[in-house]
Design an enzyme around this catalytic site. Structure first.
Site, mmCIF file in Angstrom:
data_model
loop_
_atom_site.group_PDB
_atom_site.id
_atom_site.type_symbol
_atom_site.label_atom_id
_atom_site.label_comp_id
_atom_site.label_asym_id
_atom_site.label_seq_id
_atom_site.Cartn_x
_atom_site.Cartn_y
_atom_site.Cartn_z
ATOM 1 N N ARG A 168 0.830 -1.229 0.000
ATOM 2 C CA ARG A 168 0.000 0.000 0.000
ATOM 3 C C ARG A 168 0.853 1.262 0.000
ATOM 4 O O ARG A 168 0.485 2.273 0.595
ATOM 5 C CB ARG A 168 -0.970 0.025 1.198
ATOM 6 C CG ARG A 168 -1.975 -1.104 1.237
ATOM 7 C CD ARG A 168 -2.941 -1.067 0.054
ATOM 8 N NE ARG A 168 -4.018 -2.030 0.200
ATOM 9 C CZ ARG A 168 -3.957 -3.294 -0.222
ATOM 10 N NH1 ARG A 168 -2.863 -3.757 -0.813
ATOM 11 N NH2 ARG A 168 -4.990 -4.102 -0.060
ATOM 12 N N SER A 242 -10.821 -1.027 2.902
ATOM 13 C CA SER A 242 -10.120 -1.087 4.193
ATOM 14 C C SER A 242 -9.750 0.324 4.626
ATOM 15 O O SER A 242 -9.110 1.057 3.868
ATOM 16 C CB SER A 242 -8.824 -1.893 4.072
ATOM 17 O OG SER A 242 -9.086 -3.197 3.633
ATOM 18 N N GLU A 338 -5.223 3.687 5.866
ATOM 19 C CA GLU A 338 -4.935 3.472 4.445
ATOM 20 C C GLU A 338 -5.594 4.575 3.612
ATOM 21 O O GLU A 338 -5.039 5.053 2.624
ATOM 22 C CB GLU A 338 -5.470 2.105 3.983
ATOM 23 C CG GLU A 338 -5.234 1.882 2.496
ATOM 24 C CD GLU A 338 -6.024 0.731 1.895
ATOM 25 O OE1 GLU A 338 -5.759 -0.427 2.257
ATOM 26 O OE2 GLU A 338 -6.901 1.003 1.039
HETATM 27 P P1 FAD Z 1 -9.059 8.326 -5.415
HETATM 28 O O1 FAD Z 1 -9.798 7.914 -4.210
HETATM 29 O O2 FAD Z 1 -9.706 9.297 -6.319
HETATM 30 O O3 FAD Z 1 -7.623 8.871 -4.979
HETATM 31 C C1 FAD Z 1 -6.829 8.149 -4.092
HETATM 32 C C2 FAD Z 1 -5.471 8.864 -3.939
HETATM 33 O O4 FAD Z 1 -4.764 8.831 -5.168
HETATM 34 C C3 FAD Z 1 -5.613 10.348 -3.604
HETATM 35 O O5 FAD Z 1 -4.539 10.722 -2.792
HETATM 36 C C4 FAD Z 1 -5.525 11.036 -4.965
HETATM 37 O O6 FAD Z 1 -5.036 12.356 -4.882
HETATM 38 C C5 FAD Z 1 -4.532 10.144 -5.684
HETATM 39 N N1 FAD Z 1 -4.765 10.077 -7.142
HETATM 40 C C6 FAD Z 1 -5.844 9.557 -7.782
HETATM 41 N N2 FAD Z 1 -5.655 9.585 -9.114
HETATM 42 C C7 FAD Z 1 -4.455 10.146 -9.336
HETATM 43 C C8 FAD Z 1 -3.690 10.462 -10.505
HETATM 44 N N3 FAD Z 1 -4.147 10.212 -11.738
HETATM 45 N N4 FAD Z 1 -2.482 11.052 -10.335
HETATM 46 C C9 FAD Z 1 -1.990 11.319 -9.108
HETATM 47 N N5 FAD Z 1 -2.663 11.050 -7.971
HETATM 48 C C10 FAD Z 1 -3.871 10.464 -8.081
HETATM 49 N N6 FAD Z 1 -7.732 -1.002 -2.542
HETATM 50 C C11 FAD Z 1 -6.871 -2.046 -2.646
HETATM 51 O O7 FAD Z 1 -5.654 -1.860 -2.760
HETATM 52 N N7 FAD Z 1 -7.323 -3.335 -2.608
HETATM 53 C C12 FAD Z 1 -8.626 -3.631 -2.486
HETATM 54 O O8 FAD Z 1 -8.992 -4.799 -2.465
HETATM 55 C C13 FAD Z 1 -9.555 -2.550 -2.376
HETATM 56 N N8 FAD Z 1 -10.873 -2.800 -2.209
HETATM 57 C C14 FAD Z 1 -11.747 -1.762 -2.107
HETATM 58 C C15 FAD Z 1 -13.111 -2.050 -1.967
HETATM 59 C C16 FAD Z 1 -14.049 -1.035 -1.870
HETATM 60 C C17 FAD Z 1 -15.504 -1.374 -1.711
HETATM 61 C C18 FAD Z 1 -13.608 0.317 -1.936
HETATM 62 C C19 FAD Z 1 -14.602 1.432 -1.885
HETATM 63 C C20 FAD Z 1 -12.249 0.611 -2.062
HETATM 64 C C21 FAD Z 1 -11.298 -0.420 -2.138
HETATM 65 N N9 FAD Z 1 -9.932 -0.184 -2.270
HETATM 66 C C22 FAD Z 1 -9.049 -1.217 -2.410
HETATM 67 C C23 FAD Z 1 -9.407 1.194 -2.286
HETATM 68 C C24 FAD Z 1 -9.477 1.874 -3.674
HETATM 69 O O9 FAD Z 1 -10.282 1.142 -4.546
HETATM 70 C C25 FAD Z 1 -8.089 2.008 -4.300
HETATM 71 O O10 FAD Z 1 -7.228 2.720 -3.459
HETATM 72 C C26 FAD Z 1 -8.135 2.710 -5.665
HETATM 73 O O11 FAD Z 1 -6.884 2.615 -6.308
HETATM 74 C C27 FAD Z 1 -8.518 4.179 -5.552
HETATM 75 O O12 FAD Z 1 -8.716 4.684 -6.854
HETATM 76 P P2 FAD Z 1 -9.474 6.028 -7.102
HETATM 77 O O13 FAD Z 1 -9.335 6.356 -8.553
HETATM 78 O O14 FAD Z 1 -10.855 5.962 -6.592
HETATM 79 O O15 FAD Z 1 -8.599 7.048 -6.244
HETATM 80 N N1 EPU Z 2 -10.970 -10.829 9.841
HETATM 81 C C1 EPU Z 2 -11.604 -10.909 11.046
HETATM 82 N N2 EPU Z 2 -12.598 -10.021 11.326
HETATM 83 C C2 EPU Z 2 -12.989 -9.074 10.451
HETATM 84 C C3 EPU Z 2 -12.331 -8.976 9.202
HETATM 85 C C4 EPU Z 2 -11.312 -9.883 8.914
HETATM 86 O O1 EPU Z 2 -11.280 -11.746 11.876
HETATM 87 O O2 EPU Z 2 -13.914 -8.328 10.761
HETATM 88 C C5 EPU Z 2 -9.947 -11.825 9.494
HETATM 89 C C6 EPU Z 2 -10.453 -12.756 8.397
HETATM 90 O O3 EPU Z 2 -11.190 -13.813 8.918
HETATM 91 C C7 EPU Z 2 -9.163 -13.216 7.740
HETATM 92 C C8 EPU Z 2 -8.232 -12.038 7.926
HETATM 93 O O4 EPU Z 2 -8.806 -11.210 8.947
HETATM 94 O O5 EPU Z 2 -8.646 -14.326 8.382
HETATM 95 C C9 EPU Z 2 -8.048 -11.238 6.648
HETATM 96 O O6 EPU Z 2 -9.309 -10.774 6.190
HETATM 97 P P1 EPU Z 2 -9.629 -10.541 4.634
HETATM 98 O O7 EPU Z 2 -9.225 -11.718 3.847
HETATM 99 O O8 EPU Z 2 -11.021 -10.059 4.528
HETATM 100 O O9 EPU Z 2 -8.629 -9.411 4.206
HETATM 101 P P2 EPU Z 2 -8.123 -8.094 4.936
HETATM 102 O O10 EPU Z 2 -6.745 -8.343 5.441
HETATM 103 O O11 EPU Z 2 -9.131 -7.597 5.900
HETATM 104 C C10 EPU Z 2 -6.929 -7.213 2.788
HETATM 105 C C11 EPU Z 2 -6.834 -5.929 2.055
HETATM 106 C C12 EPU Z 2 -8.046 -5.758 1.150
HETATM 107 C C13 EPU Z 2 -8.085 -6.906 0.162
HETATM 108 C C14 EPU Z 2 -8.169 -8.217 0.946
HETATM 109 C C15 EPU Z 2 -8.111 -9.422 0.042
HETATM 110 C C16 EPU Z 2 -5.552 -4.391 3.402
HETATM 111 C C17 EPU Z 2 -5.569 -3.183 4.291
HETATM 112 N N3 EPU Z 2 -6.743 -4.820 2.970
HETATM 113 O O12 EPU Z 2 -8.051 -7.104 3.667
HETATM 114 O O13 EPU Z 2 -7.899 -4.545 0.432
HETATM 115 O O14 EPU Z 2 -9.187 -6.800 -0.699
HETATM 116 O O15 EPU Z 2 -7.062 -8.280 1.864
HETATM 117 O O16 EPU Z 2 -6.819 -9.608 -0.433
HETATM 118 O O17 EPU Z 2 -4.485 -4.909 3.099
HETATM 119 C C18 EPU Z 2 -8.347 -2.209 0.601
HETATM 120 O O18 EPU Z 2 -7.124 -2.049 0.626
HETATM 121 O O19 EPU Z 2 -9.155 -1.261 0.598
HETATM 122 C C19 EPU Z 2 -8.874 -3.567 0.572
HETATM 123 C C20 EPU Z 2 -10.181 -3.846 0.627
#
Ligand code: FAD
Ligand code: EPU
Length: 342
Positions: A168, A242, A338
């Site tokens: 991240r 997250s 994050e």
């Molecule tokens: P924004 O929210 O618009 O911006 C995020 C940051 O990036 C800000 O600081 C912004 O200034 C900067 N930025 C955006 N675009 C640019 C650009 N073109 N140039 C320079 N800076 C820029 N993230 C994960 O890593 N793994 C996951 O599994 C994951 N699951 C998610 C699930 C849900 C339901 C949600 C809502 C979010 C999740 N995220 C996850 C977080 C998010 O999807 C990512 O961080 C994504 O890359 C953000 O993209 P965005 O375009 O919406 O960025």
């Molecule tokens: N867990 C709990 N309680 C909870 C949530 C999770 O006990 O309420 C336990 C789960 O049972 C599991 C472990 O924690 O054993 C990990 O949970 P999960 O697989 O849901 O993933 P996470 O670590 O919570 C991370 C990323 C996610 C990504 C998933 C899948 C980060 C900060 N988050 O979540 O990314 O989608 O793994 O790879 O690393 C994001 O960055 O926004 C994001 C959603």
């Protein structure tokens, strides 16, 4: 090519938390040329204070009124630029939606991003925090990044190494924070897929789906099913995924905690530290399903903070601070956010 400027507009529809913040100055651009013009025309004002907005899915607006000049990236385009025996090199503009790009890859048989299905946001933001899920990070497929330097008004090309990707993390999120607008990303995608199914629930899900012949399509479908079962859909309940990172602690600290809490969940990092599941810590500290007003901790995934409707950004931020204190008190671990706070 065009650029659109607006004043005093609501960003509610432009952030997945659904926070109603007003931008005094807002401009969208759909080409590098219109970005250049925009920056030429408003250089002093933009340099003073600006915010680059992609899909708004990793941001929390905590002020009702934003003085930052909001620059919304809407540059589009996906192009196969070259290929060799093993890989396709695909250039993607920053304003393309990430998941649509993943689907495009799957349709074309370009392998490598299927585990990253259904992550919200845009391609341009993907390198910022090195998006990751289900055993893959975007760094695994990034060849280079093109970005525009706002102060110098110059276009730069960054190699994979320049980006200094970590969990991240990247140069864009740390040392170059806010300095560059990412305009495009070049991806390296495999002709022959390397299936990654060892992470958590993927294998179980594939079995449940009755899949016997693996494909990038079936992995994508499995990831979509898993994600949909526990992550709230931002169009229904506001959230940014997250809210905190999974913290890294020393092996010694982890062993000591494991003695007290045998159920604690941790994975070994490459550098020998332990990555602890923050969701588990927050749940154990009693916050899962907690709600105060419209700000809450998601009932199915404690790492996700939610807006049930009318919460404002500072209420979400306050809840996050309470959670940080409580986890620190109970486990001696400091959670780091994050989500980008503005
Ligand atoms: P924004 O929210 O618009 O911006 C995020 C940051 O990036 C800000 O600081 C912004 O200034 C900067 N930025 C955006 N675009 C640019 C650009 N073109 N140039 C320079 N800076 C820029 N993230 C994960 O890593 N793994 C996951 O599994 C994951 N699951 C998610 C699930 C849900 C339901 C949600 C809502 C979010 C999740 N995220 C996850 C977080 C998010 O999807 C990512 O961080 C994504 O890359 C953000 O993209 P965005 O375009 O919406 O960025
Ligand atoms: N867990 C709990 N309680 C909870 C949530 C999770 O006990 O309420 C336990 C789960 O049972 C599991 C472990 O924690 O054993 C990990 O949970 P999960 O697989 O849901 O993933 P996470 O670590 O919570 C991370 C990323 C996610 C990504 C998933 C899948 C980060 C900060 N988050 O979540 O990314 O989608 O793994 O790879 O690393 C994001 O960055 O926004 C994001 C959603």
């Amino acid at each position: 090519m065009s650029m659109q400027i607006a004043h005093n507009i609501s960003l509610k529809k432009f952030n997945s938390f659904g926070i109603d913040a007003i931008a005094r100055n807002y401009a969208s651009f759909n080409s590098v040329q219109s970005l250049t013009e925009l920056i030429e025309d408003h250089h002093a004002q933009i340099l003073q204070s600006h915010f680059i907005l992609g899909g708004g899915s990793n941001i929390l607006f905590t002020k009702p009124l934003l003085n930052e000049f909001v620059l919304k990236n809407e540059i589009k385009g996906i192009q196969l630029i070259r290929e060799d025996d093993e890989q396709f090199f695909v250039e993607v503009a920053a304003g393309e939606n990430w998941h649509q790009f993943v689907l495009h890859c799957i349709q074309n048989g370009w392998a490598g991003v299927e585990n990253l299905s259904l992550i919200p946001g845009n391609v341009g933001a993907s390198p910022i925090q090195n998006i990751g899920a289900y055993g893959v990070e975007v760094r695994d497929v990034i060849e280079s990044v093109q970005a525009y330097h706002i102060a110098e008004k110059t276009l730069h090309h960054f190699s994979f190494t320049d980006c200094a990707f970590g969990y991240r993390e990247s140069s864009f999120k740390s040392k170059w924070k806010n300095q560059f607008v990412i305009t495009k990303v070049v991806f390296r995608l495999n002709k022959k897929p390397v299936y990654k199914t060892n992470y958590g629930a993927i294998e179980n899900e594939l079995e449940k789906m009755g899949i016997t012949n693996l494909s990038i399509q079936s992995i994508s479908d499995a990831v979509i099913n898993i994600r949909s079962s526990k992550l709230p859909d931002p169009t229904v309940i506001g959230n940014a995924g997250s809210f905190f990172k999974n913290p890294a602690i020393s092996k010694e600290q982890f062993e000591a905690l494991k003695n007290q809490h045998p159920q604690i969940i941790g994975f070994q990092n490459q550098n020998g530290t332990m990555k602890v599941a923050a969701g588990w810590l927050i749940e154990k500290a009693g916050w899962k399903g907690y709600r105060l007003g419209d700000a809450g901790c998601h009932a199915l995934q404690a790492l996700v903070l939610v807006n049930y409707g009318k919460a404002n950004g500072s209420e979400i931020l306050e809840l996050s601070e309470k959670i940080i204190h409580s986890v620190q008190d109970q486990f001696g671990i400091l959670l780091e956010k994050e989500v980008n706070i503005l």
